[in-house]
Every structure is written in C-alpha cells, then in structure tokens.
Design a protein around this motif. Structure first.
Motif, short mmCIF file in Angstrom:
data_model
loop_
_atom_site.label_atom_id
_atom_site.label_comp_id
_atom_site.label_asym_id
_atom_site.label_seq_id
_atom_site.Cartn_x
_atom_site.Cartn_y
_atom_site.Cartn_z
N ALA A 119 0.86 -1.18 0.00
CA ALA A 119 0.00 0.00 0.00
C ALA A 119 0.90 1.23 0.00
CB ALA A 119 -0.91 0.00 1.21
N ILE A 120 0.66 2.11 -0.94
CA ILE A 120 1.46 3.32 -1.08
C ILE A 120 0.57 4.51 -0.78
CG2 ILE A 120 2.82 4.73 -2.68
CD1 ILE A 120 3.36 2.14 -4.24
N THR A 121 1.04 5.39 0.10
CA THR A 121 0.25 6.57 0.43
C THR A 121 0.42 7.61 -0.66
OG1 THR A 121 2.03 7.56 1.70
CG2 THR A 121 0.49 6.17 2.91
N LEU A 122 -0.66 8.29 -0.96
CA LEU A 122 -0.64 9.33 -1.97
C LEU A 122 -0.39 10.70 -1.36
CD1 LEU A 122 -3.68 8.17 -4.11
CD2 LEU A 122 -1.27 7.89 -4.61
N GLY A 123 -0.38 10.77 -0.04
CA GLY A 123 -0.21 12.04 0.64
C GLY A 123 -1.57 12.70 0.82
N GLY A 124 -1.74 13.31 1.93
CA GLY A 124 -3.00 13.98 2.21
C GLY A 124 -4.06 13.01 2.68
N THR A 143 -11.94 13.66 2.74
CA THR A 143 -12.81 14.52 3.55
C THR A 143 -13.19 13.89 4.88
OG1 THR A 143 -14.73 13.64 2.37
CG2 THR A 143 -13.77 15.67 1.53
N ARG A 144 -13.11 12.57 5.00
CA ARG A 144 -13.43 11.89 6.25
C ARG A 144 -12.20 11.73 7.14
NH1 ARG A 144 -17.38 6.98 4.39
NH2 ARG A 144 -19.01 8.29 3.51
N GLY A 145 -11.03 12.13 6.66
CA GLY A 145 -9.82 12.04 7.45
C GLY A 145 -9.02 10.76 7.23
N HIS A 146 -9.43 9.93 6.28
CA HIS A 146 -8.71 8.68 6.00
C HIS A 146 -7.52 8.96 5.09
CE1 HIS A 146 -12.80 6.59 6.67
NE2 HIS A 146 -12.15 6.72 7.82
N LEU A 147 -6.45 8.24 5.33
CA LEU A 147 -5.26 8.38 4.51
C LEU A 147 -5.52 7.75 3.15
CD1 LEU A 147 -2.33 9.39 4.76
CD2 LEU A 147 -1.69 7.09 5.42
N ARG A 148 -5.21 8.47 2.08
CA ARG A 148 -5.43 7.97 0.72
C ARG A 148 -4.28 7.05 0.34
NH1 ARG A 148 -6.39 13.43 -2.44
NH2 ARG A 148 -4.31 12.75 -2.99
N THR A 149 -4.59 5.82 -0.08
CA THR A 149 -3.58 4.84 -0.48
C THR A 149 -3.99 4.17 -1.78
OG1 THR A 149 -4.60 3.06 0.78
CG2 THR A 149 -2.91 4.33 1.90
#
Length: 61
Positions: free
Chosen positions: A22-27, A30-36
C-alpha cells in the motif's frame, strides 16, 4: 523411512514474497482517511511466487 515432501514454492526474486504494498498518496480525504493505492509486483502479478516455466522443467528431466 523418509516421506516425500512437495518442493517449496519459489519466492519471487523481485519482491522477496511481499507482492502487494500500500502506497500513500499524501493527504487525507474529507473523512480524514489516509489515501492509499495498492501496487502489485509486475514479475509475479501479486502472488509472491514465481512458477517454473515448462521449458525449464523439460530441460531438467
């Protein structure tokens, strides 16, 4: 008497068996979940195991 065992699966040399990451996209969304995103190893297609090719099997026999 020894028992025959099945040969161990060959672990992919490109990813050492860790085929999906899983790679994070940064940021965050709107619900506060980390985008991956999920990335799979291109050599083993996300399985972590490299299968023997039929050409190599016939050469070994």
């Amino acid at each position: 008497m020894t028992h025959r065992t099945t040969p161990r699966p060959r672990i992919c040399g490109n990813c050492d068996g860790f085929a999906s990451v899983a790679i994070t996209l940064g940021g965050r969304d709107t619900r506060g979940h980390l985008r991956t995103i999920t990335a799979h190893c291109p050599a083993c297609h996300g399985t972590g195991i490299v299968h023997r090719s039929p050409a190599r099997e016939s050469a070994r026999a």
